[in-house]
Design a protein around this motif. Structure first.
Motif, PDB file in Angstrom:
ATOM      1  N   TYR A 147      51.915  88.239  15.368  1.00  0.00           N
ATOM      2  CA  TYR A 147      53.107  88.979  14.944  1.00  0.00           C
ATOM      3  C   TYR A 147      53.793  88.227  13.820  1.00  0.00           C
ATOM      4  N   ARG A 148      54.548  88.982  13.026  1.00  0.00           N
ATOM      5  CA  ARG A 148      55.315  88.350  11.947  1.00  0.00           C
ATOM      6  C   ARG A 148      56.359  87.418  12.556  1.00  0.00           C
ATOM      7  N   PRO A 149      56.571  86.261  11.955  1.00  0.00           N
ATOM      8  CA  PRO A 149      57.544  85.311  12.499  1.00  0.00           C
ATOM      9  C   PRO A 149      58.963  85.861  12.612  1.00  0.00           C
ATOM     10  N   ASP A 150      59.292  86.886  11.824  1.00  0.00           N
ATOM     11  CA  ASP A 150      60.639  87.456  11.888  1.00  0.00           C
ATOM     12  C   ASP A 150      60.748  88.634  12.862  1.00  0.00           C
ATOM     13  N   LEU A 151      59.711  88.857  13.674  1.00  0.00           N
ATOM     14  CA  LEU A 151      59.770  89.930  14.659  1.00  0.00           C
ATOM     15  C   LEU A 151      60.901  89.629  15.644  1.00  0.00           C
ATOM     16  N   PRO A 152      61.745  90.611  15.968  1.00  0.00           N
ATOM     17  CA  PRO A 152      62.863  90.369  16.890  1.00  0.00           C
ATOM     18  C   PRO A 152      62.400  89.813  18.239  1.00  0.00           C
ATOM     19  N   ALA A 153      63.225  88.976  18.826  1.00  0.00           N
ATOM     20  CA  ALA A 153      62.892  88.295  20.082  1.00  0.00           C
ATOM     21  C   ALA A 153      62.532  89.268  21.198  1.00  0.00           C
ATOM     22  N   ASP A 154      63.189  90.412  21.260  1.00  0.00           N
ATOM     23  CA  ASP A 154      62.871  91.364  22.328  1.00  0.00           C
ATOM     24  C   ASP A 154      61.453  91.920  22.159  1.00  0.00           C
ATOM     25  N   GLN A 155      61.002  92.069  20.914  1.00  0.00           N
ATOM     26  CA  GLN A 155      59.639  92.529  20.645  1.00  0.00           C
ATOM     27  C   GLN A 155      58.623  91.441  21.016  1.00  0.00           C
ATOM     28  N   VAL A 156      58.951  90.188  20.717  1.00  0.00           N
ATOM     29  CA  VAL A 156      58.069  89.074  21.084  1.00  0.00           C
ATOM     30  C   VAL A 156      57.950  88.996  22.604  1.00  0.00           C
ATOM     31  N   SER A 157      59.030  89.219  23.319  1.00  0.00           N
ATOM     32  CA  SER A 157      58.995  89.208  24.785  1.00  0.00           C
ATOM     33  C   SER A 157      58.075  90.289  25.330  1.00  0.00           C
ATOM     34  N   ILE A 158      58.092  91.456  24.717  1.00  0.00           N
ATOM     35  CA  ILE A 158      57.185  92.531  25.130  1.00  0.00           C
ATOM     36  C   ILE A 158      55.737  92.094  24.927  1.00  0.00           C
ATOM     37  N   LEU A 159      55.454  91.515  23.768  1.00  0.00           N
ATOM     38  CA  LEU A 159      54.101  91.040  23.483  1.00  0.00           C
ATOM     39  C   LEU A 159      53.661  89.986  24.497  1.00  0.00           C
ATOM     40  N   ALA A 160      54.543  89.046  24.778  1.00  0.00           N
ATOM     41  CA  ALA A 160      54.217  87.985  25.740  1.00  0.00           C
ATOM     42  C   ALA A 160      53.932  88.579  27.114  1.00  0.00           C
ATOM     43  N   GLY A 161      54.681  89.605  27.502  1.00  0.00           N
ATOM     44  CA  GLY A 161      54.447  90.249  28.785  1.00  0.00           C
ATOM     45  C   GLY A 161      53.080  90.899  28.863  1.00  0.00           C
ATOM     46  N   VAL A 162      52.663  91.535  27.783  1.00  0.00           N
ATOM     47  CA  VAL A 162      51.343  92.172  27.748  1.00  0.00           C
ATOM     48  C   VAL A 162      50.248  91.111  27.783  1.00  0.00           C
ATOM     49  N   VAL A 163      50.321  90.143  26.893  1.00  0.00           N
ATOM     50  CA  VAL A 163      49.273  89.133  26.766  1.00  0.00           C
ATOM     51  C   VAL A 163      49.146  88.291  28.037  1.00  0.00           C
ATOM     52  N   SER A 164      50.252  87.985  28.673  1.00  0.00           N
ATOM     53  CA  SER A 164      50.242  87.132  29.861  1.00  0.00           C
ATOM     54  C   SER A 164      49.522  87.761  31.049  1.00  0.00           C
ATOM     55  N   LYS A 165      49.311  89.051  31.022  1.00  0.00           N
ATOM     56  CA  LYS A 165      48.606  89.732  32.110  1.00  0.00           C
ATOM     57  C   LYS A 165      47.110  89.452  32.095  1.00  0.00           C
ATOM     58  N   TYR A 166      46.608  88.905  31.010  1.00  0.00           N
ATOM     59  CA  TYR A 166      45.166  88.760  30.821  1.00  0.00           C
ATOM     60  C   TYR A 166      44.772  87.296  30.633  1.00  0.00           C
ATOM     61  N   SER A 167      43.710  86.881  31.307  1.00  0.00           N
ATOM     62  CA  SER A 167      43.259  85.495  31.185  1.00  0.00           C
ATOM     63  C   SER A 167      42.627  85.221  29.816  1.00  0.00           C
ATOM     64  N   TYR A 168      42.271  86.273  29.080  1.00  0.00           N
ATOM     65  CA  TYR A 168      41.705  86.108  27.746  1.00  0.00           C
ATOM     66  C   TYR A 168      42.654  86.648  26.675  1.00  0.00           C
ATOM     67  N   GLY A 169      43.950  86.479  26.893  1.00  0.00           N
ATOM     68  CA  GLY A 169      44.950  86.877  25.915  1.00  0.00           C
ATOM     69  C   GLY A 169      45.501  85.672  25.176  1.00  0.00           C
ATOM     70  N   LEU A 170      45.745  85.835  23.901  1.00  0.00           N
ATOM     71  CA  LEU A 170      46.274  84.779  23.045  1.00  0.00           C
ATOM     72  C   LEU A 170      47.353  85.408  22.173  1.00  0.00           C
ATOM     73  N   LEU A 171      48.509  84.790  22.105  1.00  0.00           N
ATOM     74  CA  LEU A 171      49.636  85.309  21.324  1.00  0.00           C
ATOM     75  C   LEU A 171      50.226  84.209  20.472  1.00  0.00           C
ATOM     76  N   SER A 172      50.466  84.515  19.192  1.00  0.00           N
ATOM     77  CA  SER A 172      51.143  83.567  18.315  1.00  0.00           C
ATOM     78  C   SER A 172      51.687  84.288  17.089  1.00  0.00           C
ATOM     79  N   PRO A 173      52.724  83.702  16.472  1.00  0.00           N
ATOM     80  CA  PRO A 173      53.171  84.241  15.187  1.00  0.00           C
ATOM     81  C   PRO A 173      52.121  83.935  14.118  1.00  0.00           C
ATOM     82  N   PHE A 174      52.136  84.733  13.054  1.00  0.00           N
ATOM     83  CA  PHE A 174      51.191  84.538  11.957  1.00  0.00           C
ATOM     84  C   PHE A 174      51.882  84.952  10.664  1.00  0.00           C
ATOM     85  N   VAL A 175      51.998  84.019   9.745  1.00  0.00           N
ATOM     86  CA  VAL A 175      52.665  84.272   8.464  1.00  0.00           C
ATOM     87  C   VAL A 175      51.789  85.154   7.585  1.00  0.00           C
TER      88      VAL A 175
END
Length: 108
Positions: free
Chosen positions: A28-56
């Motif tokens: 995700y873009r580093p300027d993505l709002p925190a609430d959007q990042v939280s949604i992403l983290a919630g999705v990715v955390s459900k999976y043992s093969y999920g990886l989440l990070s900002p990307f410029v």
């Protein structure tokens, strides 16, 4: 790269190696709002093969990548994200299905 949620950018080459093992890397873009990042983290955390990070420099606010596949999204709440991660984590496109996605670099 160990799968998980990272608050800072990770090394691209290590994340790509995780894709080879079956990971889905959500960036995700580093300027993505925190609430959007939280949604992403919630999705990715459900999976043992999920990886989440900002990307410029992304051309979309959110991008999900699996080996040879990519989904560009304008919002973290797009239901296609959950479907993409569920379908492609350790999916049929994976060159080394079942290979470990832990015990690697922890983003340090």
């Amino acid at each position: 790269m160990s799968c998980g949620v990272y608050p800072a950018p990770v090394k691209t080459e290590e994340a790509v190696h995780s894709l080879e093992h079956g990971a889905v890397w959500v960036t995700y873009r580093p300027d993505l709002p925190a609430d959007q990042v939280s949604i992403l983290a919630g999705v990715v955390s459900k999976y043992s093969y999920g990886l989440l990070s900002p990307f410029v420099g992304l051309d979309s606010p959110v991008v999900a990548s699996a080996w040879g596949l990519q989904l560009k999204l304008t919002s973290a709440s797009d239901p296609r994200l959950q479907e993409f991660v569920a379908k492609y984590q350790n999916g049929p496109q994976t060159p080394e299905p079942g290979a470990s996605c832990s015990g690697g670099d922890e983003g340090k």
